[in-house]
Design a protein around this motif. Sequence first.
Motif, PDB file in Angstrom:
ATOM      1  N   VAL A  80       0.866  -1.189   0.000  1.00  0.00           N
ATOM      2  CA  VAL A  80       0.000   0.000   0.000  1.00  0.00           C
ATOM      3  C   VAL A  80       0.900   1.236   0.000  1.00  0.00           C
ATOM      4  CG1 VAL A  80      -1.968   1.121   1.103  1.00  0.00           C
ATOM      5  CG2 VAL A  80      -1.636  -1.334   1.378  1.00  0.00           C
ATOM      6  N   PRO A  81       1.497   1.560  -1.135  1.00  0.00           N
ATOM      7  CA  PRO A  81       2.511   2.628  -1.171  1.00  0.00           C
ATOM      8  C   PRO A  81       1.978   4.030  -0.902  1.00  0.00           C
ATOM      9  CG  PRO A  81       1.978   1.875  -3.383  1.00  0.00           C
ATOM     10  CD  PRO A  81       1.309   0.926  -2.449  1.00  0.00           C
ATOM     11  N   ASP A  82       0.661   4.236  -1.008  1.00  0.00           N
ATOM     12  CA  ASP A  82       0.125   5.575  -0.792  1.00  0.00           C
ATOM     13  C   ASP A  82      -0.388   5.784   0.636  1.00  0.00           C
ATOM     14  OD1 ASP A  82      -1.952   3.791  -1.079  1.00  0.00           O
ATOM     15  OD2 ASP A  82      -3.240   5.161  -2.211  1.00  0.00           O
ATOM     16  N   ALA A  83      -0.066   4.861   1.542  1.00  0.00           N
ATOM     17  CA  ALA A  83      -0.484   5.019   2.936  1.00  0.00           C
ATOM     18  C   ALA A  83       0.289   6.173   3.582  1.00  0.00           C
ATOM     19  CB  ALA A  83      -0.224   3.728   3.703  1.00  0.00           C
ATOM     20  N   ARG A 141      -8.840  -2.410   0.056  1.00  0.00           N
ATOM     21  CA  ARG A 141      -7.975  -2.295  -1.117  1.00  0.00           C
ATOM     22  C   ARG A 141      -7.862  -3.646  -1.811  1.00  0.00           C
ATOM     23  NH1 ARG A 141      -4.328   1.968  -0.758  1.00  0.00           N
ATOM     24  NH2 ARG A 141      -5.207   3.658   0.506  1.00  0.00           N
ATOM     25  N   PRO A 220       5.534   3.451   6.036  1.00  0.00           N
ATOM     26  CA  PRO A 220       6.184   3.756   4.751  1.00  0.00           C
ATOM     27  C   PRO A 220       7.491   4.528   4.916  1.00  0.00           C
ATOM     28  CG  PRO A 220       3.828   4.133   4.599  1.00  0.00           C
ATOM     29  CD  PRO A 220       4.119   3.864   6.048  1.00  0.00           C
TER      30      PRO A 220
END
Length: 319
Positions: A80-83, A141, A220
């Motif tokens: 989930v890179p946009d967390a 997601r 992240p």
Amino acid sequence: MQLIISGALPPQSLADETAIHLEKTATLLRRLFEYATPHNHPADQDLTGCTPYEAWLVQRYQFAPVADQAPCAALAPILVPDAPAAAPVWLFQLAHFGLSNSGAHMLTASDIAVTEKESQALYESAAEIFTDTPFTLIGNRPEGWLVAVPAGFSLPSRSPALIASADLAHVWPQEEDYKPLRRLLSELQIAWHHHPVNEARRDRQMPLINGGWLFGGATPAQLSAPATPMPIVIRDLEAAHRQRQWGQWLALLPAVEQKIAGELATALNPQASGNPVTLPVNLILTGDNRWVSLTLEPTPALLKWLPGKRKQWKQWWSQ
């Protein structure tokens, strides 16, 4: 050019037998193995909490752990890179739990082909159950459900893919601190037993979605963006490898080899200027407790001639 074949390395007990089969039926793979320079990378699953492919992925992001975090904790923020950068990321992935002669086991969402529609329907039905627990649903997601955990919560993070190859009796969290999580999973199993999603699955004779697995915990901010594009990943062998279906694994080898041949042919085509591609070819094979990186020096005739010195590939294959 870089390719990864997950589940490509059999266990040591089957190495000799599979090598004989590979020599006879996978000519391209054998030739690539013969002329490549190998580098062996141990990946102890008890220490990483994830499969060797996942451990390679975490290494690619240069994960900087804190306290006693295992590499598996980084998988959730990678997926989930946009967390939010500073918040720990926890993912809940749907699964099937069942019993067999060898004990309790789990099948992953990928194993049982969970669809986005099924995930959304179960997510909506789970919202009320989550409200009576210390955990909070915060998003659905494709990679899994995002979950907020209570302050101070810690879990020996293990990936669903790793859990799916283990006896649950040895990995299920039994400590008192995890009682709320066990209660949540039990309530979901009861609530979903006759859910329309599972009734439809019964009609199609598919495994029921009767639970899930929570993993993650890293932020992240503990990751660094890779400097190179993600390699081509071929995962055709992964499920058969994890489930120890070696007949199926061998049967899938020709299709995997065909994919590799296609990718190599594309990479080695002359560029628009008429000059051949001259970058090295890197082939990564993953197994149970290691991955092997194979490097082939650049040559436009790689697929036909593979010039160079032959190597004893069975030495690293059998480790």
